[in-house]
Design a protein around this motif. Structure first.
Motif, PDB file in Angstrom:
ATOM      1  N   THR A  66       0.712  -1.308  -0.588  1.00 60.56           N
ATOM      2  CA  THR A  66       0.095   0.149   0.370  1.00 60.56           C
ATOM      3  C   THR A  66       0.983   1.029  -0.335  1.00 60.56           C
ATOM      4  OG1 THR A  66      -0.334   0.281   2.677  1.00 60.56           O
ATOM      5  CG2 THR A  66      -2.163  -1.335   1.130  1.00 60.56           C
ATOM      6  N   ASP A  67       0.146   2.136  -0.177  1.00 61.68           N
ATOM      7  CA  ASP A  67       0.765   3.488   0.147  1.00 61.68           C
ATOM      8  C   ASP A  67       1.893   3.700   1.269  1.00 61.68           C
ATOM      9  OD1 ASP A  67      -0.804   4.976  -2.190  1.00 61.68           O
ATOM     10  OD2 ASP A  67      -1.622   6.008  -0.606  1.00 61.68           O
ATOM     11  N   ASN A  68       1.881   2.967   2.347  1.00 58.22           N
ATOM     12  CA  ASN A  68       2.353   3.173   3.208  1.00 58.22           C
ATOM     13  C   ASN A  68       3.406   1.982   3.702  1.00 58.22           C
ATOM     14  OD1 ASN A  68       0.655   1.721   4.274  1.00 58.22           O
ATOM     15  ND2 ASN A  68       0.860   2.410   6.512  1.00 58.22           N
ATOM     16  N   GLY A  69       3.680   0.440   2.727  1.00 61.42           N
ATOM     17  CA  GLY A  69       4.262   0.268   2.526  1.00 61.42           C
ATOM     18  C   GLY A  69       4.135  -1.643   3.165  1.00 61.42           C
ATOM     19  N   TRP A  70       2.294  -1.497   3.406  1.00 59.95           N
ATOM     20  CA  TRP A  70       2.160  -2.370   4.271  1.00 59.95           C
ATOM     21  C   TRP A  70       1.770  -3.341   2.887  1.00 59.95           C
ATOM     22  CZ3 TRP A  70      -1.470  -2.719   8.662  1.00 59.95           C
ATOM     23  CH2 TRP A  70      -0.585  -1.992   9.840  1.00 59.95           C
ATOM     24  N   THR A  71       1.803  -4.668   2.946  1.00 58.24           N
ATOM     25  CA  THR A  71       1.711  -6.183   2.965  1.00 58.24           C
ATOM     26  C   THR A  71       0.898  -6.468   3.897  1.00 58.24           C
ATOM     27  OG1 THR A  71       3.125  -7.322   3.933  1.00 58.24           O
ATOM     28  CG2 THR A  71       4.359  -6.092   2.163  1.00 58.24           C
ATOM     29  N   PRO A  72      -0.169  -7.353   2.280  1.00 58.08           N
ATOM     30  CA  PRO A  72      -1.132  -7.938   3.058  1.00 58.08           C
ATOM     31  C   PRO A  72      -0.743  -8.867   4.118  1.00 58.08           C
ATOM     32  CG  PRO A  72      -1.018  -9.062   1.136  1.00 58.08           C
ATOM     33  CD  PRO A  72       0.099  -7.742   0.763  1.00 58.08           C
ATOM     34  N   ALA A  73       0.275  -9.738   4.746  1.00 59.40           N
ATOM     35  CA  ALA A  73       0.721  -9.965   6.038  1.00 59.40           C
ATOM     36  C   ALA A  73       0.983  -8.755   7.225  1.00 59.40           C
ATOM     37  CB  ALA A  73       2.295 -10.341   5.709  1.00 59.40           C
ATOM     38  N   HIS A  74       0.977  -7.727   6.948  1.00 57.05           N
ATOM     39  CA  HIS A  74       0.806  -6.604   7.392  1.00 57.05           C
ATOM     40  C   HIS A  74      -0.309  -6.147   8.211  1.00 57.05           C
ATOM     41  CE1 HIS A  74       5.004  -4.668   5.691  1.00 57.05           C
ATOM     42  NE2 HIS A  74       4.847  -4.414   7.235  1.00 57.05           N
ATOM     43  N   PHE A  75      -1.313  -6.135   7.057  1.00 55.02           N
ATOM     44  CA  PHE A  75      -2.636  -6.221   7.464  1.00 55.02           C
ATOM     45  C   PHE A  75      -2.869  -7.657   8.686  1.00 55.02           C
ATOM     46  CE2 PHE A  75      -2.751  -2.964   4.163  1.00 55.02           C
ATOM     47  CZ  PHE A  75      -3.611  -1.830   4.945  1.00 55.02           C
ATOM     48  N   ALA A  76      -2.879  -9.045   8.487  1.00 54.70           N
ATOM     49  CA  ALA A  76      -2.858  -9.755   9.271  1.00 54.70           C
ATOM     50  C   ALA A  76      -3.157  -9.546  10.357  1.00 54.70           C
ATOM     51  CB  ALA A  76      -2.214 -10.972   8.217  1.00 54.70           C
ATOM     52  N   ALA A  77      -1.394  -9.242  10.191  1.00 56.48           N
ATOM     53  CA  ALA A  77      -0.818  -9.157  12.326  1.00 56.48           C
ATOM     54  C   ALA A  77      -1.402  -8.153  12.286  1.00 56.48           C
ATOM     55  CB  ALA A  77       0.739  -8.598  11.796  1.00 56.48           C
ATOM     56  N   GLU A  78      -1.951  -6.512  12.072  1.00 58.12           N
ATOM     57  CA  GLU A  78      -2.272  -5.950  13.342  1.00 58.12           C
ATOM     58  C   GLU A  78      -3.831  -6.259  13.383  1.00 58.12           C
ATOM     59  OE1 GLU A  78      -4.232  -1.347  11.711  1.00 58.12           O
ATOM     60  OE2 GLU A  78      -4.949  -3.090  10.125  1.00 58.12           O
ATOM     61  N   SER A  79      -4.456  -7.154  12.281  1.00 63.63           N
ATOM     62  CA  SER A  79      -6.216  -7.664  13.245  1.00 63.63           C
ATOM     63  C   SER A  79      -5.333  -9.249  13.966  1.00 63.63           C
ATOM     64  CB  SER A  79      -6.603  -7.801  11.697  1.00 63.63           C
ATOM     65  OG  SER A  79      -6.647  -6.830  11.069  1.00 63.63           O
ATOM     66  N   GLY A  80      -4.912  -9.583  13.935  1.00 57.94           N
ATOM     67  CA  GLY A  80      -4.428 -11.352  14.305  1.00 57.94           C
ATOM     68  C   GLY A  80      -5.011 -11.965  13.748  1.00 57.94           C
ATOM     69  N   LYS A  81      -4.468 -12.320  12.496  1.00 55.29           N
ATOM     70  CA  LYS A  81      -5.748 -13.553  12.186  1.00 55.29           C
ATOM     71  C   LYS A  81      -4.388 -14.305  11.192  1.00 55.29           C
ATOM     72  CE  LYS A  81      -9.065 -11.210  11.306  1.00 55.29           C
ATOM     73  NZ  LYS A  81      -9.758 -11.225  11.895  1.00 55.29           N
ATOM     74  N   LEU A  82      -3.830 -15.062  12.267  1.00 53.49           N
ATOM     75  CA  LEU A  82      -2.669 -16.209  12.492  1.00 53.49           C
ATOM     76  C   LEU A  82      -2.763 -17.020  12.019  1.00 53.49           C
ATOM     77  CD1 LEU A  82      -0.893 -17.714  13.381  1.00 53.49           C
ATOM     78  CD2 LEU A  82      -1.337 -18.911  15.437  1.00 53.49           C
ATOM     79  N   PRO A  83      -4.348 -17.584  10.850  1.00 50.55           N
ATOM     80  CA  PRO A  83      -4.651 -18.590  10.296  1.00 50.55           C
ATOM     81  C   PRO A  83      -3.738 -18.200   9.093  1.00 50.55           C
ATOM     82  CG  PRO A  83      -6.023 -18.557  11.388  1.00 50.55           C
ATOM     83  CD  PRO A  83      -5.525 -17.064  12.280  1.00 50.55           C
ATOM     84  N   VAL A  84      -3.333 -16.687   8.491  1.00 56.91           N
ATOM     85  CA  VAL A  84      -3.639 -16.125   7.547  1.00 56.91           C
ATOM     86  C   VAL A  84      -2.139 -15.841   7.208  1.00 56.91           C
ATOM     87  CG1 VAL A  84      -3.363 -14.071   5.923  1.00 56.91           C
ATOM     88  CG2 VAL A  84      -6.389 -14.989   6.791  1.00 56.91           C
TER      89      VAL A  84
END
Length: 173
Positions: A66-84
């Motif tokens: 994203t604009d701020n450099g987030w990958t899908p892993a950053h979003f999963a980590a923010e939301s606590g989505k361990l399976p992702v």
């Protein structure tokens, strides 16, 4: 926001599958109105592991930022989505890249108190480094490189330098 972005954000697996089968939307399209999020970013943030899987199987690139450099892993980590995070790791997706602020997904998980995600990311840190090292040795292109994002960051930095230079020139006149 495309129909695919909306379906991924809503967690509608059947609609995502239908859109992908019809080849109706590019799974890597960045939505400029939402900081360049792709459907994969939305699915990861929502913890939709099966949607993450089908998107990747249909060409979605988990290295896109994203604009701020987030990958899908950053979003999963923010939301606590361990399976992702586990799935992303299983397909050798970049789960340890720094964003524009120097934060990796593990730091994001720490900030939001997702201890299970932190433990997992800590455990696989060496594997991620080893995978990249092996790819370099074999001469394979890195899976964790978003060419467009890197170029956009260079342009922003160039413009910032020019803007800073203009300000300093203006102050000296």
């Amino acid at each position: 926001m495309t129909e695919l972005h909306q379906a991924a954000a809503a967690g509608d697996y059947d609609l995502v599958e239908e859109i992908l089968k019809r080849n109706k939307c590019n799974p890597n399209q960045k939505d400029i109105d939402w900081n360049n999020k792709t459907p994969l970013h939305w699915a990861a943030a929502k913890g939709q592991t099966e949607i993450v899987r089908i998107l990747i199987e249909n060409g979605a690139r988990p290295c896109l930022r994203t604009d701020n450099g987030w990958t899908p892993a950053h979003f999963a980590a923010e939301s606590g989505k361990l399976p992702v995070l586990r799935y992303l790791h299983s397909v050798c997706a970049p789960i340890d890249m720094e964003d524009c602020s120097g934060d990796r997904p593990i730091r994001i998980a720490e900030i939001y108190g997702h201890k299970d995600c932190v433990q997992f990311l800590e455990k696989v840190k060496a594997e991620c480094r080893e995978h990249r090292r092996t790819a370099v040795i074999k001469g394979l292109p890195p899976k964790d490189f978003d060419d467009n994002w890197v170029e956009e960051r260079r342009e922003v930095e160039r413009q910032n330098r020019m803007g800073h230079h203009k300000k300093s020139c203006f102050l000296h006149k």
